[in-house]
Write a protein that holds these residues in place. Sequence first.
Motif, PDB file in Angstrom:
ATOM      1  N   ILE A   1       0.836  -1.202   0.000  1.00  0.00           N
ATOM      2  CA  ILE A   1       0.000   0.000   0.000  1.00  0.00           C
ATOM      3  C   ILE A   1       0.871   1.254   0.000  1.00  0.00           C
ATOM      4  O   ILE A   1       0.623   2.193  -0.767  1.00  0.00           O
ATOM      5  CB  ILE A   1      -0.981  -0.012   1.185  1.00  0.00           C
ATOM      6  CG1 ILE A   1      -2.041  -1.092   0.949  1.00  0.00           C
ATOM      7  CG2 ILE A   1      -1.633   1.352   1.395  1.00  0.00           C
ATOM      8  CD1 ILE A   1      -2.881  -1.424   2.162  1.00  0.00           C
ATOM      9  N   CYS A   2       1.904   1.273   0.849  1.00  0.00           N
ATOM     10  CA  CYS A   2       2.817   2.428   0.874  1.00  0.00           C
ATOM     11  C   CYS A   2       3.458   2.632  -0.490  1.00  0.00           C
ATOM     12  O   CYS A   2       3.532   3.754  -0.998  1.00  0.00           O
ATOM     13  CB  CYS A   2       3.905   2.237   1.928  1.00  0.00           C
ATOM     14  SG  CYS A   2       3.332   2.420   3.613  1.00  0.00           S
ATOM     15  N   PHE A   3       3.927   1.543  -1.090  1.00  0.00           N
ATOM     16  CA  PHE A   3       4.599   1.636  -2.379  1.00  0.00           C
ATOM     17  C   PHE A   3       3.648   2.113  -3.470  1.00  0.00           C
ATOM     18  O   PHE A   3       3.985   2.977  -4.283  1.00  0.00           O
ATOM     19  CB  PHE A   3       5.215   0.291  -2.753  1.00  0.00           C
ATOM     20  CG  PHE A   3       5.901   0.311  -4.080  1.00  0.00           C
ATOM     21  CD1 PHE A   3       7.100   0.979  -4.232  1.00  0.00           C
ATOM     22  CD2 PHE A   3       5.347  -0.313  -5.170  1.00  0.00           C
ATOM     23  CE1 PHE A   3       7.739   1.017  -5.463  1.00  0.00           C
ATOM     24  CE2 PHE A   3       5.974  -0.288  -6.408  1.00  0.00           C
ATOM     25  CZ  PHE A   3       7.175   0.387  -6.550  1.00  0.00           C
ATOM     26  N   MET A   4       2.450   1.574  -3.496  1.00  0.00           N
ATOM     27  CA  MET A   4       1.484   1.960  -4.522  1.00  0.00           C
ATOM     28  C   MET A   4       1.037   3.414  -4.362  1.00  0.00           C
ATOM     29  O   MET A   4       0.796   4.098  -5.352  1.00  0.00           O
ATOM     30  CB  MET A   4       0.286   1.016  -4.497  1.00  0.00           C
ATOM     31  CG  MET A   4       0.664  -0.378  -4.995  1.00  0.00           C
ATOM     32  SD  MET A   4      -0.652  -1.602  -4.858  1.00  0.00           S
ATOM     33  CE  MET A   4      -1.882  -0.923  -5.935  1.00  0.00           C
ATOM     34  N   ASN A   5       0.938   3.888  -3.120  1.00  0.00           N
ATOM     35  CA  ASN A   5       0.487   5.262  -2.876  1.00  0.00           C
ATOM     36  C   ASN A   5       1.577   6.306  -3.058  1.00  0.00           C
ATOM     37  O   ASN A   5       1.286   7.429  -3.446  1.00  0.00           O
ATOM     38  CB  ASN A   5      -0.112   5.391  -1.474  1.00  0.00           C
ATOM     39  CG  ASN A   5      -1.452   4.701  -1.349  1.00  0.00           C
ATOM     40  OD1 ASN A   5      -2.152   4.485  -2.331  1.00  0.00           O
ATOM     41  ND2 ASN A   5      -1.811   4.332  -0.143  1.00  0.00           N
ATOM     42  N   SER A   6       2.823   5.942  -2.767  1.00  0.00           N
ATOM     43  CA  SER A   6       3.881   6.958  -2.764  1.00  0.00           C
ATOM     44  C   SER A   6       5.039   6.657  -3.717  1.00  0.00           C
ATOM     45  O   SER A   6       5.862   7.533  -3.972  1.00  0.00           O
ATOM     46  CB  SER A   6       4.455   7.101  -1.353  1.00  0.00           C
ATOM     47  OG  SER A   6       5.189   5.944  -0.988  1.00  0.00           O
ATOM     48  N   GLY A   7       5.129   5.417  -4.170  1.00  0.00           N
ATOM     49  CA  GLY A   7       6.274   5.028  -4.988  1.00  0.00           C
ATOM     50  C   GLY A   7       7.517   4.765  -4.152  1.00  0.00           C
ATOM     51  O   GLY A   7       8.583   4.493  -4.685  1.00  0.00           O
TER      52      GLY A   7
END
Length: 65
Positions: free
Chosen positions: A17-23
């Motif tokens: 989720i962190c990666f998908m939201n912020s890269g």
Amino acid sequence: MMGKIWSCWSVYEYMKICFMNSGQVPTHDELETKFKGIDASVLLEGIAEFESVICDRSGGVQNVG
């Protein structure tokens, strides 16, 4: 009162989720803070699962979009 019981999948989902939201991939310190009290082997298993799905063989990030 019993604390929250985290699994490797909790770590994996949070990282995804962190990666998908912020890269950005959360740091190890961030994960230890978020999952305070988690067994170190469970934390590492979640990180490994995330890396196996998101990272390609050369260490780069796959296109997940």
